[in-house]
Design a protein around this motif. Structure first.
Motif, PDB file in Angstrom:
ATOM      1  N   LEU A   1      26.991  81.369 -11.225  1.00 20.72           N
ATOM      2  CA  LEU A   1      25.757  80.742 -10.745  1.00 20.72           C
ATOM      3  C   LEU A   1      25.925  80.223  -9.321  1.00 20.72           C
ATOM      4  N   LYS A   2      27.115  79.695  -9.009  1.00 20.73           N
ATOM      5  CA  LYS A   2      27.368  79.235  -7.651  1.00 20.73           C
ATOM      6  C   LYS A   2      27.312  80.391  -6.668  1.00 20.73           C
ATOM      7  N   PHE A   3      27.816  81.570  -7.107  1.00 17.90           N
ATOM      8  CA  PHE A   3      27.761  82.748  -6.242  1.00 17.90           C
ATOM      9  C   PHE A   3      26.306  83.140  -5.989  1.00 17.90           C
ATOM     10  N   GLN A   4      25.463  83.093  -7.084  1.00 26.36           N
ATOM     11  CA  GLN A   4      24.035  83.412  -6.928  1.00 26.36           C
ATOM     12  C   GLN A   4      23.360  82.443  -5.955  1.00 26.36           C
ATOM     13  N   ILE A   5      23.748  81.147  -6.046  1.00 24.52           N
ATOM     14  CA  ILE A   5      23.162  80.158  -5.141  1.00 24.52           C
ATOM     15  C   ILE A   5      23.506  80.479  -3.697  1.00 24.52           C
ATOM     16  N   ALA A   6      24.798  80.851  -3.450  1.00 26.83           N
ATOM     17  CA  ALA A   6      25.217  81.179  -2.093  1.00 26.83           C
ATOM     18  C   ALA A   6      24.447  82.372  -1.549  1.00 26.83           C
ATOM     19  N   GLU A   7      24.262  83.426  -2.388  1.00 24.22           N
ATOM     20  CA  GLU A   7      23.542  84.624  -1.941  1.00 24.22           C
ATOM     21  C   GLU A   7      22.056  84.318  -1.695  1.00 24.22           C
ATOM     22  N   SER A   8      21.471  83.483  -2.581  1.00 21.71           N
ATOM     23  CA  SER A   8      20.052  83.125  -2.435  1.00 21.71           C
ATOM     24  C   SER A   8      19.826  82.319  -1.157  1.00 21.71           C
ATOM     25  N   LYS A   9      20.815  81.460  -0.805  1.00 20.06           N
ATOM     26  CA  LYS A   9      20.695  80.690   0.433  1.00 20.06           C
ATOM     27  C   LYS A   9      20.703  81.607   1.649  1.00 20.06           C
ATOM     28  N   LYS A  10      21.552  82.658   1.600  1.00 20.78           N
ATOM     29  CA  LYS A  10      21.587  83.607   2.707  1.00 20.78           C
ATOM     30  C   LYS A  10      20.228  84.306   2.857  1.00 20.78           C
ATOM     31  N   LEU A  11      19.633  84.722   1.707  1.00 15.44           N
ATOM     32  CA  LEU A  11      18.332  85.397   1.732  1.00 15.44           C
ATOM     33  C   LEU A  11      17.251  84.456   2.263  1.00 15.44           C
ATOM     34  N   TYR A  12      17.332  83.193   1.851  1.00  9.13           N
ATOM     35  CA  TYR A  12      16.357  82.196   2.310  1.00  9.13           C
ATOM     36  C   TYR A  12      16.441  82.042   3.827  1.00  9.13           C
ATOM     37  N   GLU A  13      17.673  81.942   4.351  1.00  8.65           N
ATOM     38  CA  GLU A  13      17.850  81.779   5.797  1.00  8.65           C
ATOM     39  C   GLU A  13      17.348  83.003   6.546  1.00  8.65           C
ATOM     40  N   SER A  14      17.557  84.201   5.965  1.00 12.52           N
ATOM     41  CA  SER A  14      17.079  85.435   6.601  1.00 12.52           C
ATOM     42  C   SER A  14      15.553  85.430   6.710  1.00 12.52           C
ATOM     43  N   LYS A  15      14.869  85.045   5.615  1.00 12.25           N
ATOM     44  CA  LYS A  15      13.400  84.978   5.628  1.00 12.25           C
ATOM     45  C   LYS A  15      12.906  83.921   6.602  1.00 12.25           C
ATOM     46  N   GLU A  16      13.642  82.815   6.657  1.00 14.86           N
ATOM     47  CA  GLU A  16      13.243  81.730   7.549  1.00 14.86           C
ATOM     48  C   GLU A  16      13.333  82.170   9.011  1.00 14.86           C
ATOM     49  N   ASN A  17      14.400  82.911   9.344  1.00 18.71           N
ATOM     50  CA  ASN A  17      14.553  83.434  10.711  1.00 18.71           C
ATOM     51  C   ASN A  17      13.442  84.430  11.040  1.00 18.71           C
ATOM     52  N   PHE A  18      13.092  85.297  10.068  1.00 19.75           N
ATOM     53  CA  PHE A  18      12.045  86.288  10.296  1.00 19.75           C
ATOM     54  C   PHE A  18      10.697  85.597  10.506  1.00 19.75           C
ATOM     55  N   ASP A  19      10.455  84.525   9.736  1.00 21.50           N
ATOM     56  CA  ASP A  19       9.203  83.784   9.885  1.00 21.50           C
ATOM     57  C   ASP A  19       9.108  83.176  11.291  1.00 21.50           C
ATOM     58  N   GLN A  20      10.243  82.701  11.808  1.00 20.81           N
ATOM     59  CA  GLN A  20      10.248  82.140  13.153  1.00 20.81           C
ATOM     60  C   GLN A  20       9.862  83.192  14.192  1.00 20.81           C
ATOM     61  N   LYS A  21      10.353  84.423  13.963  1.00 20.89           N
ATOM     62  CA  LYS A  21      10.005  85.524  14.870  1.00 20.89           C
ATOM     63  C   LYS A  21       8.495  85.818  14.821  1.00 20.89           C
ATOM     64  N   VAL A  22       7.926  85.753  13.599  1.00 27.19           N
ATOM     65  CA  VAL A  22       6.485  85.988  13.436  1.00 27.19           C
ATOM     66  C   VAL A  22       5.691  84.924  14.186  1.00 27.19           C
ATOM     67  N   VAL A  23       6.146  83.660  14.105  1.00 25.89           N
ATOM     68  CA  VAL A  23       5.466  82.568  14.794  1.00 25.89           C
ATOM     69  C   VAL A  23       5.507  82.773  16.310  1.00 25.89           C
ATOM     70  N   GLU A  24       6.703  83.165  16.790  1.00 22.80           N
ATOM     71  CA  GLU A  24       6.842  83.393  18.231  1.00 22.80           C
ATOM     72  C   GLU A  24       5.972  84.563  18.697  1.00 22.80           C
ATOM     73  N   GLU A  25       5.915  85.613  17.865  1.00 22.53           N
ATOM     74  CA  GLU A  25       5.090  86.770  18.220  1.00 22.53           C
ATOM     75  C   GLU A  25       3.602  86.383  18.246  1.00 22.53           C
ATOM     76  N   THR A  26       3.196  85.527  17.312  1.00 23.14           N
ATOM     77  CA  THR A  26       1.800  85.065  17.269  1.00 23.14           C
ATOM     78  C   THR A  26       1.450  84.305  18.547  1.00 23.14           C
ATOM     79  N   LYS A  27       2.372  83.420  18.990  1.00 23.80           N
ATOM     80  CA  LYS A  27       2.137  82.674  20.222  1.00 23.80           C
ATOM     81  C   LYS A  27       1.962  83.616  21.412  1.00 23.80           C
ATOM     82  N   SER A  28       2.810  84.652  21.450  1.00 18.02           N
ATOM     83  CA  SER A  28       2.740  85.623  22.551  1.00 18.02           C
ATOM     84  C   SER A  28       1.401  86.363  22.557  1.00 18.02           C
TER      85      SER A  28
END
Length: 642
Positions: free
Chosen positions: A375-402
């Motif tokens: 379960l700890k391994f699943q938590i670590a992998e899920s955190k990585k996926l969460y951070e990846s989505k969060e970074n992509f969302d930031q790119k979408v926000v920046e693109e919207t501003k542009s």
């Protein structure tokens, strides 16, 4: 028997050389004695026990250096697991392989069923100390330079070896920090309160946040107080903004109607440019809308990921709770079958289920530990996926501003073309635009006012919340510190009382032992004193040191809140010219303490070359009585390691 957590014990020790077992002995709860002549390999075995449990050995004896692997079947609280480490004279900090089950089952499986953990933690990889601490339910404690206390450090207070100086409380090592010693002592004494430590750190941060919040609230009050601005009439402000927006929409409609008529006055070239700009503006507006929808979708997915991470953490907590339930239900004995009501005959074997008479498999507690790691391994992998989505969302926000910036540029070009054309209704448009400008100014001012009001109310609410949190934390910390002081006093009194009793039972060689009135110890300095003295004859220093360790061990069998793992390994009871009768007295004291605490799970491993006749029994002796011709390790000295 009562099980005080944590408990760490040795069930079996195996040492390998070139694929052959050169030592294989079973240990038991209570007192274990390794007996034999001097230089027969007793210390080699206790060194291997220290190493197998997670200690770090800097130097190995010649016979030990010829061995390849050490394997230990151990008790971790109420679970049984197997630890395996490679023996390498050239390398310190060797990793550890862990099998979540008993030794016999571990030997049936290949390497894929073992989990390898490094000596030191790294990013994304836990050390074996963290794994063992988690299994023993010990808190992860940071000492200095942001380094965690390891199982090696814990074992330094459990293993009393011959090599360390006679006045050293801990097993000696080159870099021995006083703060680290104090942290180890506080942790094992049960004085260290991880919740108190966390609350103290949180209080420090919360106070800092509260002061910053107060400065913000005071600043807004001071800035706008002179303007007699009120921050509590947001509903009325919302109505005014809504009415103004309706008026703006009517003005814009009138402007659009005039603009549509104005297009007829444009030349061919200007009309073409206007049409192109309109299409581009429409396209940009569509793109911005799609990006906004994508942003909303990502926000929903991020929230969903948070809920999933929380569910995984709750499953780990549920596993801990289920272990307690299984412990309770596992002790139930059925006299009659719940289906046919027929009498059930009790099985004589502990490894047979009392109801279905099936063979009991791997202890469930070991499976629980394995599932927790997964379960700890699943938590670590899920955190990585969460951070990846969060970074992509930031790119979408920046693109919207542009894209918004580009849209404004297109609209500006559109207005510039229109403004160049002379129209018959310029005066009407000028009036409309002037009206529109005034209304937009009102909206901007009221929106700014609303934003300031909302921010002020948010800051004020946040300050109130932070102040309440500070008050609550200070109260909780005060109560925790009071309990901590009470625990510390209990531990000190218990250790002092038991150590004084042991010293008084010693052979009549030291007046301060016979007439011991007070005893004190200092983890930070690594010293012990009786009647204010800590310097005696060498053999008496040995008795004083060993009596303290036995007193510390005995106290952990009385005080369930102590985190000392109820394991004592002693290889220094006969050092520095010890008299045989004096050694026999100490051996008797060890047996006495073990017998008096039979109701508590514990283990003592003691080496001696002067075995007391009272202890020369099979129930205590582990292995043979070793000699210089029949040593503990049956190594082939002709073999050399590659």
């Amino acid at each position: 028997m009562k099980l005080f957590s944590p408990f760490l014990g040795l069930k079996r020790l195996v040492v390998m050389q070139s694929g052959k077992k050169v030592y294989d002995e079973t240990f038991h709860l209570g007192l274990n004695i390794i007996s034999g002549e001097n230089s027969s390999g007793k210390s080699t075995i206790t060194d291997f026990i220290f190493f197998a449990l997670g200690g770090d050995l800097k130097e190995l004896k010649p016979e030990a250096a010829l061995c390849d692997w050490v394997i230990a079947e151990v008790y971790i609280n109420d679970a049984i697991i197997v630890l395996k480490r490679e023996i390498n004279q050239q390398k310190t900090g060797q990793p550890m392989s862990i099998f979540w089950g008993p030794y016999d089952e571990a030997m049936k499986f290949g390497d894929e069923n073992w989990k390898l953990f490094p000596y030191k933690r790294s990013e994304g990889k836990e050390s074996f100390s963290q794994i063992l601490f988690d299994a023993m339910k010990l808190p992860q404690v940071t000492s200095e330079k942001n380094s965690n206390i390891t199982i090696h450090q814990i074992l330094r207070l459990i293993y009393v070896d011959q090599i360390s100086p006679i006045d050293a409380m801990f097993k000696s090592e080159q870099y021995d920090s006083p703060l680290t010693r104090q942290t180890i002592g506080d942790l094992l004494s049960g004085i260290y309160d991880d919740q108190l430590y966390s609350n103290q750190l949180l209080l420090k941060k919360t106070k800092k946040d509260m002061e910053a919040s107060k400065q913000q609230v005071d600043g807004v009050n001071e800035m706008f107080g002179r303007l007699e601005m009120r921050f509590d009439n947001l509903d009325s402000l919302d109505k005014e903004i809504a009415e103004t927006e309706k008026r703006i929409e009517k003005v814009r409609l009138a402007i659009r109607e005039l603009d549509d008529k104005k297009d007829a006055d444009l030349g061919k070239s200007e009309r073409e440019k206007v049409e192109v700009l309109k299409k581009e503006i429409t396209k940009k507006e569509k793109t911005i809308s799609e990006l906004s929808q994508q942003h909303e979708k990502l926000l929903y997915e991020l929230e969903d990921s948070k809920l999933f991470l929380n569910s995984l953490k709750m499953r780990i907590e549920s596993l801990d709770d289920s272990g307690a339930v299984r412990e309770t239900l596992g002790k139930l004995s059925f006299g009659y079958c719940p289906v046919c009501l027929g009498e059930i005959k009790e099985s004589s074997s502990k490894n047979i289920c009392s109801l279905c008479h099936g063979e009991l498999k791997t202890p469930s507690n070991a499976n629980v530990l394995r599932m927790k790691q997964e379960l700890k391994f699943q938590i670590a992998e899920s955190k990585k996926l969460y951070e990846s989505k969060e970074n992509f969302d930031q790119k979408v926000v920046e693109e919207t501003k542009s894209e918004i910036k580009n849209l404004r540029s297109l609209r500006k070009k559109f207005e510039e073309i229109i403004s160049l054309v002379q129209a018959k209704r310029d005066s009407e448009l000028n009036v409309l635009y002037e009206t529109l400008g005034g209304l937009l100014g009102q909206i901007e001012e009221k929106t700014k006012y609303k934003k300031i009001s909302s921010e002020f109310l948010r800051l004020k609410k946040n300050y109130t919340k932070l102040k309440s949190a500070v008050d609550s934390l200070e109260t909780e910390i005060e109560l925790s510190q009071k309990k901590q002081r009470q625990k510390e006093q209990k531990v000190k009194e218990a250790i002092a009382s038991m150590t004084i009793d042991l010293l008084k039972l010693d052979l009549n060689r030291e007046d301060d032992f016979r007439n011991a009135k007070n005893f004190d110890y200092d983890f930070e300095a690594g010293t012990v004193k009786v009647n204010g003295r800590n310097q005696f004859a060498a053999s008496s220093m040995t008795v004083l040191k060993n009596s303290f360790h036995l007193g510390l061990f005995a106290a952990s069998l009385k005080l369930d809140f102590m985190r000392y793992p109820r394991l004592l390994i002693m290889d220094d009871t006969e050092d520095k010219g010890m008299e045989q009768v004096r050694s026999h007295i100490y051996q008797g004291n060890v047996l006495k303490i073990s017998d008096e605490n039979k109701d508590v799970v514990h283990q003592v491993i003691l080496t001696t070359s002067m075995l007391s006749p009272d202890l020369n029994k099979k129930e205590f002796i582990v292995g043979e009585t070793y000699t210089h011709k029949n040593k503990s390790l049956k190594v082939d000295m002709r073999l050399t390691k590659k």
